[in-house]
Design an enzyme around this catalytic site. Sequence first.
Site, PDB file in Angstrom:
ATOM      1  N   GLU A 221       0.887  -1.232  -0.176  1.00 20.74           N
ATOM      2  CA  GLU A 221      -0.051   0.070   0.040  1.00 20.74           C
ATOM      3  C   GLU A 221       0.827   1.239  -0.116  1.00 20.74           C
ATOM      4  OE1 GLU A 221      -2.300  -0.291   3.536  1.00 20.74           O
ATOM      5  OE2 GLU A 221      -3.033  -2.500   3.033  1.00 20.74           O
ATOM      6  N   LYS A 223       2.433   4.555   1.558  1.00 19.45           N
ATOM      7  CA  LYS A 223       2.786   4.837   2.776  1.00 19.45           C
ATOM      8  C   LYS A 223       2.409   6.514   2.856  1.00 19.45           C
ATOM      9  CE  LYS A 223       5.599   4.505   6.960  1.00 19.45           C
ATOM     10  NZ  LYS A 223       5.344   5.937   7.403  1.00 19.45           N
ATOM     11  N   ARG A 228      -2.096   8.941  11.917  1.00 17.95           N
ATOM     12  CA  ARG A 228      -2.587   7.691  11.824  1.00 17.95           C
ATOM     13  C   ARG A 228      -3.964   8.112  12.627  1.00 17.95           C
ATOM     14  NH1 ARG A 228      -0.104   2.104  12.698  1.00 17.95           N
ATOM     15  NH2 ARG A 228      -1.578   0.684  12.324  1.00 17.95           N
ATOM     16  N   ARG A 243      -2.946   8.214  16.944  1.00 16.78           N
ATOM     17  CA  ARG A 243      -2.162   7.045  17.336  1.00 16.78           C
ATOM     18  C   ARG A 243      -1.911   6.940  18.787  1.00 16.78           C
ATOM     19  NH1 ARG A 243       3.442   5.454  14.571  1.00 16.78           N
ATOM     20  NH2 ARG A 243       4.249   4.639  16.386  1.00 16.78           N
ATOM     21  N   GLU A 272      -5.214   6.867   7.573  1.00 17.51           N
ATOM     22  CA  GLU A 272      -4.150   7.949   7.592  1.00 17.51           C
ATOM     23  C   GLU A 272      -4.961   9.105   6.976  1.00 17.51           C
ATOM     24  OE1 GLU A 272      -1.210   7.258   8.858  1.00 17.51           O
ATOM     25  OE2 GLU A 272       0.122   8.891   8.354  1.00 17.51           O
ATOM     26  N   PHE A 311      -7.092   1.987   5.478  1.00 10.00           N
ATOM     27  CA  PHE A 311      -6.591   0.833   5.115  1.00 10.00           C
ATOM     28  C   PHE A 311      -6.755  -0.422   6.065  1.00 10.00           C
ATOM     29  CE2 PHE A 311      -3.324   3.482   7.482  1.00 10.00           C
ATOM     30  CZ  PHE A 311      -3.306   2.768   8.750  1.00 10.00           C
ATOM     31  N   ARG A 382       5.008  -4.925  17.094  1.00 13.13           N
ATOM     32  CA  ARG A 382       5.710  -4.840  15.908  1.00 13.13           C
ATOM     33  C   ARG A 382       6.392  -5.995  15.546  1.00 13.13           C
ATOM     34  NH1 ARG A 382       7.918  -0.018  14.429  1.00 13.13           N
ATOM     35  NH2 ARG A 382       7.948   0.688  16.641  1.00 13.13           N
ATOM     36  N   LYS A 388       7.678  -1.157   6.696  1.00 14.51           N
ATOM     37  CA  LYS A 388       7.469   0.074   5.915  1.00 14.51           C
ATOM     38  C   LYS A 388       8.945   0.002   5.214  1.00 14.51           C
ATOM     39  CE  LYS A 388       9.077   1.886  10.202  1.00 14.51           C
ATOM     40  NZ  LYS A 388       8.726   2.771  11.518  1.00 14.51           N
TER      41      LYS A 388
HETATM   42  P1  AMP Z   1       6.460   5.225  11.055  1.00 16.32           P
HETATM   43  O1  AMP Z   1       5.721   6.042  11.902  1.00 16.32           O
HETATM   44  O2  AMP Z   1       7.645   5.671  10.292  1.00 16.32           O
HETATM   45  O3  AMP Z   1       6.941   4.113  12.048  1.00 16.32           O
HETATM   46  O4  AMP Z   1       5.563   4.282  10.046  1.00 16.32           O
HETATM   47  C1  AMP Z   1       4.258   3.843  10.344  1.00 16.32           C
HETATM   48  C2  AMP Z   1       3.289   4.616  10.247  1.00 16.32           C
HETATM   49  O5  AMP Z   1       2.879   4.785   8.806  1.00 16.32           O
HETATM   50  C3  AMP Z   1       1.956   4.260  10.659  1.00 16.32           C
HETATM   51  O6  AMP Z   1       1.748   4.492  12.373  1.00 16.32           O
HETATM   52  C4  AMP Z   1       0.805   4.951  10.027  1.00 16.32           C
HETATM   53  O7  AMP Z   1       0.592   6.167  10.578  1.00 16.32           O
HETATM   54  C5  AMP Z   1       1.607   5.621   8.697  1.00 16.32           C
HETATM   55  N1  AMP Z   1       1.061   4.680   7.360  1.00 16.32           N
HETATM   56  C6  AMP Z   1       0.842   5.627   6.137  1.00 16.32           C
HETATM   57  N2  AMP Z   1       0.284   4.619   5.210  1.00 16.32           N
HETATM   58  C7  AMP Z   1       0.066   3.465   5.932  1.00 16.32           C
HETATM   59  C8  AMP Z   1      -0.721   2.285   5.504  1.00 16.32           C
HETATM   60  N3  AMP Z   1      -0.940   2.310   4.109  1.00 16.32           N
HETATM   61  N4  AMP Z   1      -0.695   1.502   6.500  1.00 16.32           N
HETATM   62  C9  AMP Z   1      -0.288   1.518   7.456  1.00 16.32           C
HETATM   63  N5  AMP Z   1       0.085   2.572   8.053  1.00 16.32           N
HETATM   64  C10 AMP Z   1       0.310   3.650   7.182  1.00 16.32           C
END
Ligand code: AMP
Length: 530
Positions: A221, A223, A228, A243, A272, A311, A382, A388
């Site tokens: 998907e 990102k 969130r 979040r 998101e 999502f 996790r 990611k």
């Molecule tokens: P990070 O904050 O860098 O750890 O990345 C995870 C975050 O990406 C999640 O907590 C979401 O806020 C965001 N995110 C963006 N797009 C998506 C998606 N398609 N699925 C899940 N999380 C997403």
Amino acid sequence: MKETLFSNLASLCDKLARTTRRNEKIELISDFLCGLEEEEIAPAVTQIIGIIFPEAERGSLEIGYSTLKQILERKEKQTTLLPVPLTILSVRMYFDEISASRGTGSRQKRQNLLESLLGEASPLEATYLVKMIFGEMQHGVSEGLMIEAIASAARIDPELVMRANMLLGDIGEVARLALIEGDSGLRRIDLQLFRPIKPMLAEMAYSIGEIFKEGKRWAFEYKFDGARIQIHKKNEETRIFSRRLSDVTLSLPEIVELSGKFKVGEAVFEGEVIAIKNGKPLPFQELMRRFRRIQEVEKVRKEIPVKLYLFDILYIEGTTTIDMPYEKRWNLLASICPALLAERKISQDVSDVEDFLNRALAKGHEGLMAKAMDSPYTPGKRGKKWFKIKPAETLDLVIVAADWGYGRRTGWLSNYYLGAIKEEGDFDIIGKTFKGLTDQGFKNITQRLLSLKISETKSTVYVRPEIVVEVAFTEIQRSPTYKSGFALRFARITRIREDKSHMDADTINRVKEVYEKQFKRKGQSGINPG
Ligand code: AMP
């Protein structure tokens, strides 16, 4: 009922701090829990792990180190004549009153309450009360260890305790249920509307190939670089949670209106929101303004329009869906809100996915999320089910100290010491940077850091580790400069992670992992230049 003295809990904490052995800690806590009355279980558990105030609330209580220091100094000079011993329940009542005091004069009221609480405490009790208030117990009892202790006290499978905790998000209540109602009490727990659950987390992937090595089928998907949200809907009523599980409904009226139109009675969605202008995503910082300015929400709503991408779906019409495989949840979601789905591609081919990644980046998004087709939704965890994929290397680190600037930056705290989480809740420095902020950014952060000050020298201010920043860098090096043994090369702050608490920052273990992976990656045509 005979109330348990708080001094027993304080000496338990002291014993916990004196042993490094995990099993011994579990046994100490387990024995302690077994000796409590029903009403005492939940407060004791939250007091032991030091989460007496919900994470989101702690900052707004405005209890600074300096206030506490003053109170403790006054206390030393006083002698209490007839001390009434504190109990677990009386401490709980004090804390409840402190978090309930809001509005005008509340700061003084909180201070008075703290003063009388600490006035009744012995030195050992006072030490642990202060640690609880700041959520830094330093006795090596994580939530995971507490879950094992509860499981052992109630003779229940730790997995079941963990699932209950993921769903309820209230470890004290989980402990009470486990000990009083046992196995069946925990099995009854389900997701409840308007009670947000912790979001599932993703691991970082360094190449698309690495994901396929996991040997599963994957969906990818976009990102999105936004915030969130978890949307809880029950007929006409909608509430939106961040979040960090705080209620942000008032900041997002258009999402509330939109959810009102979903063709479903009861459901919990995850997605998101991103800020957009002329069809292009705006930087994350812009979106954060939406969450800060609740009073002028109608004005900001026009200035910073948002767009929602969904999502996941976690609950529908009375059924919790988190144990269903991802693909089934996606299909459910698609049947309700097809127009709002995140952009997605199912593919098991590296070059296909690379094209998709490039398309996401070209449209101004952050990268991709990879999701295993058969994976359940594991709140707060996790694992290798979600990855990611981002092109730039970043870590989320906590500012633990800052140097005063000179020259043009005189008067600002402008050089930041960046910490990663060490094993037991404290932070190890892995770098320093003065790059990445605007002048206004320096001014704002200087003020915030001063309000978190613990101590200072002529050139440096040491602060409570609360501000999380996303830091981009080119490489992690081994270096004797810091005790951690690591140092970031060319570090630069890319944004302030208002949405993350210090407990969500990256760990030293993670730093080590990134360091080790650098070698594997070098020379490959990876997705992470730099
Ligand atoms: P990070 O904050 O860098 O750890 O990345 C995870 C975050 O990406 C999640 O907590 C979401 O806020 C965001 N995110 C963006 N797009 C998506 C998606 N398609 N699925 C899940 N999380 C997403």
